[in-house]
Design a protein around this motif. Structure first.
Motif, PDB file in Angstrom:
ATOM      1  N   VAL A 357     -46.364 -17.436   0.351  1.00 18.08           N
ATOM      2  CA  VAL A 357     -46.057 -18.782   0.861  1.00 18.08           C
ATOM      3  C   VAL A 357     -44.669 -18.728   1.511  1.00 18.08           C
ATOM      4  O   VAL A 357     -43.905 -17.792   1.271  1.00 18.08           O
ATOM      5  N   GLU A 358     -44.353 -19.719   2.320  1.00 14.21           N
ATOM      6  CA  GLU A 358     -43.048 -19.676   3.016  1.00 14.21           C
ATOM      7  C   GLU A 358     -41.906 -20.040   2.097  1.00 14.21           C
ATOM      8  O   GLU A 358     -40.795 -19.580   2.266  1.00 14.21           O
ATOM      9  N   LYS A 359     -42.204 -20.912   1.119  1.00 16.91           N
ATOM     10  CA  LYS A 359     -41.115 -21.410   0.261  1.00 16.91           C
ATOM     11  C   LYS A 359     -41.586 -21.564  -1.164  1.00 16.91           C
ATOM     12  O   LYS A 359     -42.746 -21.905  -1.404  1.00 16.91           O
ATOM     13  N   LEU A 360     -40.661 -21.397  -2.102  1.00 13.22           N
ATOM     14  CA  LEU A 360     -40.878 -21.854  -3.477  1.00 13.22           C
ATOM     15  C   LEU A 360     -39.961 -23.052  -3.667  1.00 13.22           C
ATOM     16  O   LEU A 360     -38.954 -23.197  -2.972  1.00 13.22           O
ATOM     17  N   LYS A 361     -40.320 -23.903  -4.629  1.00 15.16           N
ATOM     18  CA  LYS A 361     -39.428 -25.063  -4.865  1.00 15.16           C
ATOM     19  C   LYS A 361     -38.924 -25.032  -6.308  1.00 15.16           C
ATOM     20  O   LYS A 361     -39.663 -24.665  -7.239  1.00 15.16           O
ATOM     21  N   GLY A 362     -37.660 -25.408  -6.463  1.00 12.71           N
ATOM     22  CA  GLY A 362     -37.053 -25.397  -7.790  1.00 12.71           C
ATOM     23  C   GLY A 362     -37.670 -26.437  -8.697  1.00 12.71           C
ATOM     24  O   GLY A 362     -38.067 -27.508  -8.248  1.00 12.71           O
ATOM     25  N   THR A 363     -37.794 -26.107  -9.964  1.00  6.32           N
ATOM     26  CA  THR A 363     -38.312 -27.055 -10.954  1.00  6.32           C
ATOM     27  C   THR A 363     -37.915 -26.551 -12.343  1.00  6.32           C
ATOM     28  O   THR A 363     -37.150 -25.596 -12.456  1.00  6.32           O
ATOM     29  N   MET A 364     -38.462 -27.163 -13.407  1.00  5.05           N
ATOM     30  CA  MET A 364     -38.150 -26.679 -14.746  1.00  5.05           C
ATOM     31  C   MET A 364     -39.251 -25.733 -15.212  1.00  5.05           C
ATOM     32  O   MET A 364     -40.431 -26.087 -15.166  1.00  5.05           O
ATOM     33  N   VAL A 365     -38.859 -24.534 -15.624  1.00  2.00           N
ATOM     34  CA  VAL A 365     -39.833 -23.538 -16.093  1.00  2.00           C
ATOM     35  C   VAL A 365     -39.309 -22.915 -17.393  1.00  2.00           C
ATOM     36  O   VAL A 365     -38.137 -23.062 -17.722  1.00  2.00           O
ATOM     37  N   GLU A 366     -40.212 -22.212 -18.073  1.00  2.00           N
ATOM     38  CA  GLU A 366     -39.823 -21.626 -19.365  1.00  2.00           C
ATOM     39  C   GLU A 366     -40.024 -20.130 -19.367  1.00  2.00           C
ATOM     40  O   GLU A 366     -41.118 -19.665 -19.040  1.00  2.00           O
ATOM     41  N   ALA A 367     -38.982 -19.391 -19.754  1.00  2.00           N
ATOM     42  CA  ALA A 367     -39.160 -17.947 -19.956  1.00  2.00           C
ATOM     43  C   ALA A 367     -39.967 -17.743 -21.239  1.00  2.00           C
ATOM     44  O   ALA A 367     -39.744 -18.427 -22.226  1.00  2.00           O
ATOM     45  N   GLU A 368     -40.934 -16.820 -21.192  1.00  2.00           N
ATOM     46  CA  GLU A 368     -41.725 -16.529 -22.395  1.00  2.00           C
ATOM     47  C   GLU A 368     -41.470 -15.125 -22.900  1.00  2.00           C
ATOM     48  O   GLU A 368     -41.847 -14.771 -24.005  1.00  2.00           O
ATOM     49  N   GLU A 369     -40.890 -14.296 -22.070  1.00  2.00           N
ATOM     50  CA  GLU A 369     -40.556 -12.924 -22.461  1.00  2.00           C
ATOM     51  C   GLU A 369     -39.496 -12.404 -21.487  1.00  2.00           C
ATOM     52  O   GLU A 369     -39.184 -13.058 -20.480  1.00  2.00           O
ATOM     53  N   LEU A 370     -38.981 -11.205 -21.792  1.00  2.00           N
ATOM     54  CA  LEU A 370     -37.810 -10.683 -21.076  1.00  2.00           C
ATOM     55  C   LEU A 370     -38.001 -10.553 -19.555  1.00  2.00           C
ATOM     56  O   LEU A 370     -37.304 -11.186 -18.771  1.00  2.00           O
ATOM     57  N   ARG A 371     -38.918  -9.695 -19.121  1.00  2.00           N
ATOM     58  CA  ARG A 371     -38.994  -9.416 -17.669  1.00  2.00           C
ATOM     59  C   ARG A 371     -39.621 -10.566 -16.898  1.00  2.00           C
ATOM     60  O   ARG A 371     -39.294 -10.784 -15.730  1.00  2.00           O
ATOM     61  N   GLY A 372     -40.537 -11.295 -17.542  1.00  2.00           N
ATOM     62  CA  GLY A 372     -41.067 -12.501 -16.903  1.00  2.00           C
ATOM     63  C   GLY A 372     -39.942 -13.508 -16.704  1.00  2.00           C
ATOM     64  O   GLY A 372     -39.858 -14.182 -15.675  1.00  2.00           O
ATOM     65  N   GLY A 373     -39.048 -13.599 -17.687  1.00  2.00           N
ATOM     66  CA  GLY A 373     -37.894 -14.503 -17.580  1.00  2.00           C
ATOM     67  C   GLY A 373     -37.004 -14.091 -16.419  1.00  2.00           C
ATOM     68  O   GLY A 373     -36.536 -14.934 -15.632  1.00  2.00           O
ATOM     69  N   ALA A 374     -36.785 -12.787 -16.267  1.00  2.00           N
ATOM     70  CA  ALA A 374     -35.961 -12.303 -15.152  1.00  2.00           C
ATOM     71  C   ALA A 374     -36.634 -12.641 -13.821  1.00  2.00           C
ATOM     72  O   ALA A 374     -35.969 -12.982 -12.831  1.00  2.00           O
ATOM     73  N   ALA A 375     -37.968 -12.582 -13.808  1.00  2.00           N
ATOM     74  CA  ALA A 375     -38.702 -12.917 -12.575  1.00  2.00           C
ATOM     75  C   ALA A 375     -38.485 -14.383 -12.216  1.00  2.00           C
ATOM     76  O   ALA A 375     -38.372 -14.734 -11.032  1.00  2.00           O
ATOM     77  N   LEU A 376     -38.417 -15.256 -13.225  1.00  2.00           N
ATOM     78  CA  LEU A 376     -38.166 -16.679 -12.936  1.00  2.00           C
ATOM     79  C   LEU A 376     -36.777 -16.861 -12.342  1.00  2.00           C
ATOM     80  O   LEU A 376     -36.568 -17.717 -11.473  1.00  2.00           O
ATOM     81  N   VAL A 377     -35.807 -16.053 -12.797  1.00  2.00           N
ATOM     82  CA  VAL A 377     -34.464 -16.113 -12.203  1.00  2.00           C
ATOM     83  C   VAL A 377     -34.552 -15.715 -10.724  1.00  2.00           C
ATOM     84  O   VAL A 377     -34.000 -16.388  -9.844  1.00  2.00           O
ATOM     85  N   VAL A 378     -35.262 -14.634 -10.450  1.00  2.00           N
ATOM     86  CA  VAL A 378     -35.419 -14.180  -9.055  1.00  2.00           C
ATOM     87  C   VAL A 378     -36.067 -15.293  -8.224  1.00  2.00           C
ATOM     88  O   VAL A 378     -35.618 -15.605  -7.111  1.00  2.00           O
ATOM     89  N   ALA A 379     -37.082 -15.928  -8.798  1.00  2.00           N
ATOM     90  CA  ALA A 379     -37.764 -17.018  -8.070  1.00  2.00           C
ATOM     91  C   ALA A 379     -36.803 -18.176  -7.831  1.00  2.00           C
ATOM     92  O   ALA A 379     -36.767 -18.755  -6.732  1.00  2.00           O
ATOM     93  N   GLY A 380     -35.994 -18.497  -8.838  1.00  2.00           N
ATOM     94  CA  GLY A 380     -35.037 -19.606  -8.712  1.00  2.00           C
ATOM     95  C   GLY A 380     -34.012 -19.351  -7.618  1.00  2.00           C
ATOM     96  O   GLY A 380     -33.593 -20.274  -6.909  1.00  2.00           O
ATOM     97  N   LEU A 381     -33.599 -18.102  -7.450  1.00  2.00           N
ATOM     98  CA  LEU A 381     -32.613 -17.771  -6.409  1.00  2.00           C
ATOM     99  C   LEU A 381     -33.187 -18.008  -5.018  1.00  2.00           C
ATOM    100  O   LEU A 381     -32.469 -18.400  -4.092  1.00  2.00           O
ATOM    101  N   ALA A 382     -34.496 -17.753  -4.886  1.00  2.00           N
ATOM    102  CA  ALA A 382     -35.124 -17.881  -3.571  1.00  2.00           C
ATOM    103  C   ALA A 382     -35.615 -19.303  -3.307  1.00  2.00           C
ATOM    104  O   ALA A 382     -35.824 -19.682  -2.160  1.00  2.00           O
ATOM    105  N   ALA A 383     -35.806 -20.086  -4.380  1.00  2.00           N
ATOM    106  CA  ALA A 383     -36.446 -21.399  -4.232  1.00  2.00           C
ATOM    107  C   ALA A 383     -35.488 -22.434  -3.641  1.00  2.00           C
ATOM    108  O   ALA A 383     -34.274 -22.327  -3.789  1.00  2.00           O
ATOM    109  N   GLU A 384     -36.068 -23.446  -3.037  1.00  2.00           N
ATOM    110  CA  GLU A 384     -35.253 -24.570  -2.553  1.00  2.00           C
ATOM    111  C   GLU A 384     -34.935 -25.488  -3.718  1.00  2.00           C
ATOM    112  O   GLU A 384     -35.812 -25.781  -4.537  1.00  2.00           O
TER     113      GLU A 384
END
Ligand code: UD1
Length: 416
Positions: A357-384
């Motif tokens: 997709v062209e964009k992700l949008k910021g929202t509230m999400v929950e880390a459930e484990e270590l590397r998945g949590g890091a992936a949410l950080v990566v997504a948050g950096l790219a998201a609007e």
């Protein structure tokens, strides 16, 4: 509040230094039990899993002290052989203490280890390999007892090149009687680090870095000072951050030689990568194109620990891609969070089908484990907009200071 807040959408620019490796230091800390004396471990990351290991060593009677990122372990005396409680059940790597305690004491009583909720993570390969070395194991409900009157070198072949089982065999074999030949051993760089540490302490190991390890038992090991190598997964995570958010970053100490599969994928997707002996530079100046197919594999294939952050990159790339997870069966838990941020991902069994997709949008999400949590950080950096990630403690199991590192790369990120 146990959360991370990110205002996304900034291009990343700058440089940061990569911390010491979590997956290398944990077995090395366990290995200090084999040495009657004091070991000094430099470049040790200050992360939750290391603190769990510190607690376990202290419970066994070994004082542990810190000065900056240097840890000193004094295993002159080991007073107990029982390992239970939270530090064992919370951390998968506590299983490394099994091989080390067998080598040191000939006996260990422990709870079954825990860790991230990314799959069943059994220890049958560890136990079968140790039984071949003369270890008797009695399994009970929550605990098991392992005893070896006489640890004997042996020739054996692992049914799968398990990282943890390879480490346990090495730890049990270095002080065993005679030669252990381990076929189909794991070849991950963390195994090499453990072997390098043990060889510096006087162990006799050949075939380091290969799938066939030959370990000749020695009478004793001596005190050693060792510097932990940089964390390839942390370096890889920050590379994916630049790939998702765009920009130009330099990762000091990033171990390029250990990141071949990610570097290849990055180049195929359109990144410009520069390598030198100080680290890795990555420039991402336009939208990347998707990789048609990516599969996780044992080293030196694409690492399972970078699969979730890489899904974020694919979620924003142009085109469609498939990710196949072959190491752990439950490693797509982050997909719900990514979908909530606007990613178009469907999973069927061990495959994720991703349409960029062209964009992700910021929202509230929950880390459930270590590397998945890091992936949410990566997504948050790219998201609007603003992303809030709950359960920061999962991420802190592996990243010493992810917010500080990413701020050095220009991100607007803080703990909440
Ligand atoms: C694994 C990863 C390692 C990663 C670490 C933390 C691989 C091969 N291993 O190491 O790179 O850094 O997780 O995320 O990529 N298994 C059994 N029985 C056993 C041991 C393992 O069935 O006794 C299975 C596991 O369930 C899993 C696979 O083998 O499906 C990989 O296990 P293993 O390499 O042992 O896991 P870790 O040592 O935790």
């Amino acid at each position: 509040m146990d959360s991370i807040h990110i205002y996304g959408g900034n291009l990343l620019r700058g440089e940061t230094k990569i911390q010491g490796s979590k997956n290398a230091v944990l077995p090395i800390l366990a290995a200090t039990l084999l040495i009657k004396g004091t070991c000094v471990i430099r470049n040790c990351p200050r992360i939750a899993d290391v603190y769990h290991m510190q607690n376990l060593l202290q419970e066994l009677g070994c004082p542990v002290s810190w000065a900056g990122n240097t840890v000193t372990v004094n295993a002159s005396r080991v007073c107990d052989n029982r390992m239970s409680g939270e530090s064992v059940t919370r951390m998968r790597s506590s299983i490394m203490l099994l091989g080390a305690m067998l080598g040191r004491m000939g006996e260990a009583v422990m709870s079954y280890p825990g860790g991230c909720v990314i799959g069943r993570r059994p220890i049958d390969i560890h136990l079968a390999a140790l039984r071949k070395m003369g270890v008797e194991i009695v399994e009970e409900d929550q605990m098991f007892t392992a005893r070896a009157l006489h640890l004997q070198g042996t020739e054996e072949r692992l049914p799968f090149p398990s990282v943890g089982a390879t480490e346990n065999v090495i730890l049990a074999a270095v002080l065993a009687d005679g030669m252990t030949v381990l076929e189909n051993a794991a070849k991950e760089p963390e195994i090499t680090a453990l072997c390098d540490f043990l060889v510096e302490a006087g162990a006799d190991i050949e075939g380091i870095g290969s799938g066939r390890l030959m370990i000749k038992g020695v009478d004793k090991l001596h005190e050693v000072k060792y510097t932990v190598p940089a964390d390839r997964i942390v370096a890889g995570t920050y590379m994916t951050a630049a790939m998702a958010a765009g920009g130009s970053i330099f990762l000091e100490h990033a171990p390029a030689g250990q990141l071949g599969a990610l570097l290849k994928a990055a180049q195929e997707m359109g990144c410009c990568v520069t390598l030198n002996k100080e680290g890795i530079g990555i420039d991402v100046l336009r939208r990347l194109h998707a990789l048609p197919y990516l599969r996780t594999e044992v080293y030196d294939g694409f690492p399972t620990d970078l699969q979730s952050p890489m899904m974020v990159v694919l979620a924003l790339a142009e085109g469609e891609g498939i990710v196949e997870e072959n190491i752990f069966e439950n490693r797509f838990r982050v997909v719900d969070g990514l979908r909530k941020m606007g990613a178009d991902i469907e999973t069927v069994k061990n495959k994720a089908y991703i349409r960029g997709v062209e964009k992700l949008k910021g929202t509230m999400v929950e880390a459930e484990e270590l590397r998945g949590g890091a992936a949410l950080v990566v997504a948050g950096l790219a998201a609007e907009g603003r992303t809030m990630i709950k359960n920061r403690h999962f991420i802190e199991r592996g990243y010493e200071n992810i917010c500080k590192d990413l701020r050095e790369l220009g991100a607007d990120i803080s703990i909440g």
